[in-house]
Motif scaffolding. Structure first.
Motif, PDB file in Angstrom:
ATOM      1  N   ARG A 278       0.852  -1.192   0.000  1.00  0.00           N
ATOM      2  CA  ARG A 278       0.000   0.000   0.000  1.00  0.00           C
ATOM      3  C   ARG A 278       0.889   1.244   0.000  1.00  0.00           C
ATOM      4  NH1 ARG A 278      -5.449  -0.069   0.970  1.00  0.00           N
ATOM      5  NH2 ARG A 278      -6.393  -2.031   1.675  1.00  0.00           N
ATOM      6  N   ILE A 279       0.531   2.222  -0.814  1.00  0.00           N
ATOM      7  CA  ILE A 279       1.295   3.463  -0.918  1.00  0.00           C
ATOM      8  C   ILE A 279       0.377   4.625  -0.556  1.00  0.00           C
ATOM      9  CG2 ILE A 279       2.587   4.988  -2.478  1.00  0.00           C
ATOM     10  CD1 ILE A 279       4.004   2.383  -1.774  1.00  0.00           C
ATOM     11  N   LEU A 280       0.939   5.600   0.149  1.00  0.00           N
ATOM     12  CA  LEU A 280       0.153   6.749   0.585  1.00  0.00           C
ATOM     13  C   LEU A 280      -0.178   7.645  -0.606  1.00  0.00           C
ATOM     14  CD1 LEU A 280      -1.035   8.445   2.897  1.00  0.00           C
ATOM     15  CD2 LEU A 280       1.190   9.580   3.093  1.00  0.00           C
TER      16      LEU A 280
ATOM     17  N   HIS B 188      11.013   9.424   5.581  1.00  0.00           N
ATOM     18  CA  HIS B 188       9.596   9.635   5.326  1.00  0.00           C
ATOM     19  C   HIS B 188       8.955   8.305   4.945  1.00  0.00           C
ATOM     20  CE1 HIS B 188       9.885  13.967   5.553  1.00  0.00           C
ATOM     21  NE2 HIS B 188      10.890  13.956   4.684  1.00  0.00           N
ATOM     22  N   VAL B 189       7.863   7.958   5.633  1.00  0.00           N
ATOM     23  CA  VAL B 189       7.156   6.712   5.331  1.00  0.00           C
ATOM     24  C   VAL B 189       6.236   6.967   4.148  1.00  0.00           C
ATOM     25  CG1 VAL B 189       5.653   4.902   6.216  1.00  0.00           C
ATOM     26  CG2 VAL B 189       7.268   6.036   7.755  1.00  0.00           C
ATOM     27  N   LEU B 190       6.443   6.227   3.072  1.00  0.00           N
ATOM     28  CA  LEU B 190       5.646   6.388   1.861  1.00  0.00           C
ATOM     29  C   LEU B 190       4.531   5.361   1.761  1.00  0.00           C
ATOM     30  CD1 LEU B 190       8.544   6.942  -0.716  1.00  0.00           C
ATOM     31  CD2 LEU B 190       7.346   8.643   0.650  1.00  0.00           C
TER      32      LEU B 190
ATOM     33  N   VAL C 134       6.198  -4.087   6.926  1.00  0.00           N
ATOM     34  CA  VAL C 134       7.386  -3.235   7.037  1.00  0.00           C
ATOM     35  C   VAL C 134       7.106  -1.912   6.331  1.00  0.00           C
ATOM     36  CG1 VAL C 134       9.040  -5.114   7.216  1.00  0.00           C
ATOM     37  CG2 VAL C 134       8.421  -4.240   4.960  1.00  0.00           C
ATOM     38  N   PRO C 135       7.659  -0.800   6.844  1.00  0.00           N
ATOM     39  CA  PRO C 135       7.423   0.496   6.201  1.00  0.00           C
ATOM     40  C   PRO C 135       8.229   0.643   4.908  1.00  0.00           C
ATOM     41  CG  PRO C 135       8.913   0.766   8.048  1.00  0.00           C
ATOM     42  CD  PRO C 135       8.472  -0.671   8.073  1.00  0.00           C
ATOM     43  N   VAL C 136       7.637   1.310   3.955  1.00  0.00           N
ATOM     44  CA  VAL C 136       8.352   1.714   2.742  1.00  0.00           C
ATOM     45  C   VAL C 136       8.860   3.120   3.017  1.00  0.00           C
ATOM     46  CG1 VAL C 136       8.145   2.212   0.287  1.00  0.00           C
ATOM     47  CG2 VAL C 136       6.899   0.275   1.280  1.00  0.00           C
TER      48      VAL C 136
END
Length: 560
Positions: free
Chosen positions: A68-70, A149-151, A142-144
């Motif tokens: 998932r991407i913001l 900055h978390v995307l 896990v964060p991208v």
């Protein structure tokens, strides 16, 4: 002997484990290199997302995962890549980060750390039960990340219980970091590409011709407006020398322009003549600026051209019409003067009794004839003055004693002021106030301003002429009255031709409405400036400045 056999047995057991561990490390390193290669070499974000997810699942032997991407414009996290998920509702769902309810997305974004769930069915974070319905037991999120900055986030899951090792989590985090950097690069590239496309569209669809050349005047770019203005299609023009646009009589024009640009940096509003493809010569307003390379050297030139042929034609036509108008006014005024002079002379002779005694009624009629003849004479003189100013009369400036001129004008108008019981005074702190000006024109300026002040000031009022030096460069002359004043909405128009201030409940004042317009033109011809200060019911002050000594007619008036 027994100890040697036991040691040999342990060594035989350790060897396959080492080989298995080495194989696993090789596989992990290969996966990381594959993700890094895709991340650094591809600007296709979809490819990077899908390849990273596939490598992660293959490495762990899982079949379910998603990324998932913001997307702030869509309100939260959206699915960009997925494997092994069947729910359309989940794949289209947007996960909001503003929700007060706890979710994996909130946790990962808040902590910037992985979230590991060994048993989803017992984990309260997954209260909706979607993961369980998909048959997942264990999952890692896990964060991208890119530059802290978390995307977005990546999830990999197993349908069996799986205890994620620290090494696996670290590897997934490395995948997330690689993915984040790749996404940011792709986003930057996309922004640059969009910006480039936007600029290209602006240039292509601009109303003015925009073209670029190298240092040898070879055409490199040619927009649609250039096609329309010059008649050459883009494919015809590109590669040609810009000299194809030069008229035969201007062979050195391009070289002169290049030299000017190298010297001045940019040239603007340069009016030149250019040749269309069909041979027609057109007038062009040109702007040229240098195109520089990375070292600051001039690598080419950018040309902006506007076809002003019609504008030049209309300007010439207007100038011709204006001259015709001025000539007409001048000729008619001169023609009117001859019979008018005869009418005035005849009326004066009759009033002086040269033709015998007159009755009271005859005297009254003749006085009216003389009054209107005088008024018509003033109108003709004003029209002639305006005509001469528009034609460009030449001043004859000299060192002028303003006090003497002011006294002469004041004394000539004193009888007019006395008829209305108006007090007319002149003030000058210094008896030696001089200006560099044309004496005849200064007399005309003072006559107009004082005459207007007397005309509009009621009986028993006051009119004051004041002379004052203003430093070494300027002399200030003011005419103040105690008249009705001028409304602020009319003050900006008071110097317009034929404009007269409206006076409610009063008959319109006799006059042409040209006096102040002529006065303003005469002041500005000297390089000066005139302005008005007025308040309704409290009178008006007309002030103007003249140069105190001989100097160029370009002055800085910002302080006045």
């Amino acid at each position: 002997m027994k100890q040697r056999k036991a040691h040999k047995k342990k060594s035989l057991l350790r060897t396959p484990r080492k080989k298995e561990q080495s194989h696993r490390w090789t596989r992990e390193l290969s996966a990381l290199l594959a993700v890094a290669k895709t991340a650094t070499q591809s600007l296709d974000s979809d490819k990077v997302l899908n390849d990273t997810l596939d490598e992660s699942l293959e490495l762990l032997g899982f079949k379910v995962g998603y990324i998932r991407i913001l997307k702030p414009e869509e309100g939260g996290l959206v699915v960009r890549a997925a494997r092994g998920l069947s729910s359309p509702e989940f794949l289209t769902n947007v996960v909001s980060l503003d929700s007060s309810r706890p979710s994996v997305g909130n946790v990962v974004f808040a902590t910037r750390e992985p979230y590991i769930s060994r048993n989803i069915q017992k984990d309260r974070t997954f209260r909706h039960g979607f993961m369980a319905r998909e048959g997942l037991v264990s999952a890692a999120f896990v964060p991208v990340v890119s530059k802290n900055h978390v995307l977005g986030l990546m999830m990999v899951g197993s349908s069996k219980f799986h205890k994620f090792s620290k090494r696996e989590v670290n590897l997934l985090q490395a995948f997330g970091s690689q993915l984040g950097a790749a996404l940011e690069n792709a986003q930057l590239y996309d922004e640059v590409r969009k910006g480039k496309t936007y600029i290209e569209n602006l240039v292509e669809n601009a109303g003015d011709a925009i073209l670029s050349t190298d240092v040898k005047d070879r055409i490199l770019t040619w927009n649609r407006a250039a096609e329309i203005i010059f008649g050459h299609r883009k494919e015809e023009a590109i590669g040609q020398n810009l000299a194809i646009l030069l008229p035969p009589e201007q062979p050195n024009d391009l070289e002169e322009i290049r030299n000017k640009v190298r010297h001045a940096g940019v040239i603007r509003n340069l009016e030149v003549r250019r040749k269309r493809k069909d041979g027609v010569i057109i007038e062009v307003a040109l702007a040229v600026s240098p195109i520089k390379d990375g070292t600051g050297s001039v690598a080419g030139f950018l040309h902006l051209a506007k076809d002003i042929t019609e504008k030049i034609h209309y300007e010439r036509r207007l100038r011709d019409l204006d001259k015709l108008k001025s000539d007409f006014v001048s000729n008619v005024s001169h023609e009117l003067r001859t019979p008018l002079t005869a009418i005035k002379a005849s009326a004066d002779n009759m009033l002086d009794g040269l033709v015998g005694d007159l009755s009271e009624k005859q005297t009254r009629y003749l006085a009216r004839i003389k009054s209107n003849a005088d008024r018509l004479a003033r109108l003709i003189n004003d029209l002639l003055d305006l005509s001469r100013i528009e034609a460009g009369i030449k001043l004859k400036p000299r060192n002028l004693d303003l006090v003497t001129i002011a006294k002469e004008v004041t004394e000539s108008l004193r009888p007019v002021a006395a008829d209305k019981l108006i007090t007319l005074t002149m003030e000058s702190p210094d008896d030696n106030v001089t200006a560099w000006a044309d004496p005849d024109r200064v007399s005309e300026i003072l006559m107009n301003l004082l005459g207007n002040a007397i005309k509009f000031t009621p009986t028993n009022g006051e009119v004051t002429l004041c002379l004052q030096g203003s430093g070494n460069e300027w002399v200030t002359i003011s005419v103040a009255d105690t008249g009705p004043g001028i409304p602020s909405d009319e003050a900006n128009r008071i110097f317009d031709k034929f404009y007269q201030v409206t006076q409610p409940e009063k008959q319109k004042t006799m006059g042409t409405g040209l006096g102040l317009s002529i006065t303003k033109a005469l002041v500005e011809m000297h390089g000066g400036k005139i302005w008005l200060e007025s308040e309704v019911g409290r009178g008006s002050i007309f002030s103007f400045i003249l140069p105190a000594a001989e100097q160029p007619l370009q002055f800085n008036l910002s302080s006045h």
